[in-house]
Write a protein that holds these residues in place. Structure first.
Motif, PDB file in Angstrom:
ATOM      1  N   GLU A 124      -8.727   9.088  -4.481  1.00 49.48           N
ATOM      2  CA  GLU A 124     -10.155   8.974  -4.953  1.00 49.48           C
ATOM      3  C   GLU A 124     -10.306   9.767  -6.472  1.00 49.48           C
ATOM      4  O   GLU A 124     -11.216   9.391  -7.123  1.00 49.48           O
ATOM      5  CB  GLU A 124     -11.055   9.525  -4.071  1.00 49.48           C
ATOM      6  CG  GLU A 124     -11.345   8.678  -2.921  1.00 49.48           C
ATOM      7  CD  GLU A 124     -12.166   9.209  -1.793  1.00 49.48           C
ATOM      8  OE1 GLU A 124     -13.070  10.299  -2.233  1.00 49.48           O
ATOM      9  OE2 GLU A 124     -12.318   8.588  -0.684  1.00 49.48           O
TER      10      GLU A 124
ATOM     11  N   LYS B  86     -13.196   3.184  -7.073  1.00 47.94           N
ATOM     12  CA  LYS B  86     -13.513   1.949  -6.643  1.00 47.94           C
ATOM     13  C   LYS B  86     -14.864   1.557  -6.687  1.00 47.94           C
ATOM     14  O   LYS B  86     -15.709   1.956  -6.060  1.00 47.94           O
ATOM     15  CB  LYS B  86     -12.844   2.175  -5.062  1.00 47.94           C
ATOM     16  CG  LYS B  86     -12.781   0.532  -4.496  1.00 47.94           C
ATOM     17  CD  LYS B  86     -12.791   0.889  -2.980  1.00 47.94           C
ATOM     18  CE  LYS B  86     -12.498  -0.666  -2.461  1.00 47.94           C
ATOM     19  NZ  LYS B  86     -12.165  -0.464  -0.813  1.00 47.94           N
TER      20      LYS B  86
ATOM     21  N   GLU C 290      -8.692  -2.579  -0.076  1.00 47.51           N
ATOM     22  CA  GLU C 290      -7.898  -1.302  -0.497  1.00 47.51           C
ATOM     23  C   GLU C 290      -6.520  -1.799  -1.082  1.00 47.51           C
ATOM     24  O   GLU C 290      -6.063  -2.794  -1.162  1.00 47.51           O
ATOM     25  CB  GLU C 290      -7.432  -0.558   0.862  1.00 47.51           C
ATOM     26  CG  GLU C 290      -8.633  -0.425   1.932  1.00 47.51           C
ATOM     27  CD  GLU C 290      -9.578   0.913   1.344  1.00 47.51           C
ATOM     28  OE1 GLU C 290      -9.070   1.732   0.198  1.00 47.51           O
ATOM     29  OE2 GLU C 290     -10.597   0.615   1.305  1.00 47.51           O
TER      30      GLU C 290
ATOM     31  N   VAL D 130      -6.423  -4.940  -9.912  1.00 53.82           N
ATOM     32  CA  VAL D 130      -6.993  -3.774 -10.622  1.00 53.82           C
ATOM     33  C   VAL D 130      -7.243  -4.165 -11.966  1.00 53.82           C
ATOM     34  O   VAL D 130      -6.678  -4.977 -12.602  1.00 53.82           O
ATOM     35  CB  VAL D 130      -6.102  -2.433 -10.557  1.00 53.82           C
ATOM     36  CG1 VAL D 130      -6.356  -1.407 -11.109  1.00 53.82           C
ATOM     37  CG2 VAL D 130      -5.425  -2.227  -8.993  1.00 53.82           C
TER      38      VAL D 130
END
Length: 325
Positions: free
Chosen positions: A231, A236, A241, A325
């Motif tokens: 994190e 996020k 995930e 991403v």
């Protein structure tokens, strides 16, 4: 592995008191004798529950400004004694040493103290001696003792204690011993790394107490884990995930884009550790369009990276493409 053992006597000596109240009340409800130190003893007494002071057993007060509290044969003998060993039990009787079959102890916050920028003397004083010794002793003798070495274990331990009426299986004791040595190892690694800053001995020591489960490993049927604070690395916003392959692609993307850090607007799209498109143009929008044109099919599900902020028009264009991403 399932042999049970009833807890009869517990030693409590903790820095953090959060979450301890429920355990103390359950121990008292089960008629378990409680032994404790300083601030922990006061915390228990303020709950209206009786506890014996460590110094009443050892006949020694806490000395050297609190550096020595529990380091005494009457404490460690009670923790390390093997109940199946007749000689051990005989010596407990001979020296009037009470058996201890539950140890709840945590450690001074060394890592947090270092991170706070405290002085060297303040940091050194947060190197725990008594606590780490209690943890190692109790964990070593897991056949007779259960060691609860972090407040993060309180809920699990309380469930075991409540569900089994104070009876702890060997499997439980061994499991908590494993957790205890993980904590002591992590703690000692942090101390070494702090002290070694001045000397740079060629030793590699690393320890992570945080782990994230990835979506899958290198292949969908394999498990994957990230050790460290995931994190702290990523924000996020939405989506699934990350997978192991996603992280490899992110690493490759960052290394690639570092070569264009101070250049004109540059955009890259990576898939399976390879750039399937890279372009440098006058605007980030055009850089993205031309990077995508390099291999629009492979770009699907890829990792996107740029050396500058993404403007609104570019973001809208990116939204048309599925990316990880």
């Amino acid at each position: 592995m399932m042999r049970g053992k009833k807890i009869r006597s517990a030693l409590l000596s903790v820095y953090y008191k959060e979450g301890l109240e429920k355990i103390v009340k359950k121990l008292d409800e089960l008629g378990i004798k409680i032994i404790s130190t300083g601030g922990t003893h006061k915390f228990i007494s303020d709950l209206g529950i009786q506890a014996e002071k460590v110094e009443d057993i050892t006949s020694y007060p806490s000395i050297l400004g609190g550096r020595v509290k529990t380091l005494h044969p009457k404490i460690f003998g009670g923790i390390l004694a093997r109940t199946s060993n007749k000689s051990d039990i005989k010596q407990l009787d001979e020296y009037d040493i009470p058996l201890i079959d539950l140890v709840i102890v945590d450690l001074y916050p060394f890592i947090d103290t270092v991170a706070s920028g405290a002085s060297e003397q303040e940091i050194i004083e947060k190197i725990d001696i008594g606590g780490i010794s209690l943890i190692r002793a109790a964990a070593k003798n897991f056949k007779d003792v259960i060691c609860v070495s972090s407040m993060n274990q309180y809920d699990e331990f309380l469930n075991i204690l409540s569900n089994n009426n104070g009876d702890i299986t060997l499997e439980n004791r061994k499991n908590f011993a494993s957790k205890a040595f993980a904590i002591s190892s992590h703690y000692d690694t942090a101390i070494f790394k702090y002290l070694n800053q001045d000397f740079e001995d060629i030793e590699f020591r690393e320890s992570f107490d945080k782990v994230s489960t990835l979506r899958y490993g290198e292949n969908p049927h394999q498990k994957g884990y990230f050790f460290g604070d995931l994190e702290q690395l990523f924000d996020k916003l939405h989506g699934k995930e990350l997978s192991y392959n996603n992280l490899l692609d992110v690493d490759a993307a960052v290394n690639l884009m570092n070569e264009f850090k101070n250049d004109d607007p540059t955009f890259a799209i990576l898939k399976h550790n390879n750039a399937c498109g890279l372009a440098q143009r006058e605007t980030i929008y055009q850089a993205y369009i031309d990077a995508l044109a390099g291999d629009p099919q492979s770009a699907f599900g890829g990792v996107l990276i740029a050396n500058t902020k993404i403007d609104n028009s570019t973001a809208k264009e990116i939204h048309k493409l599925f990316c990880e991403v």
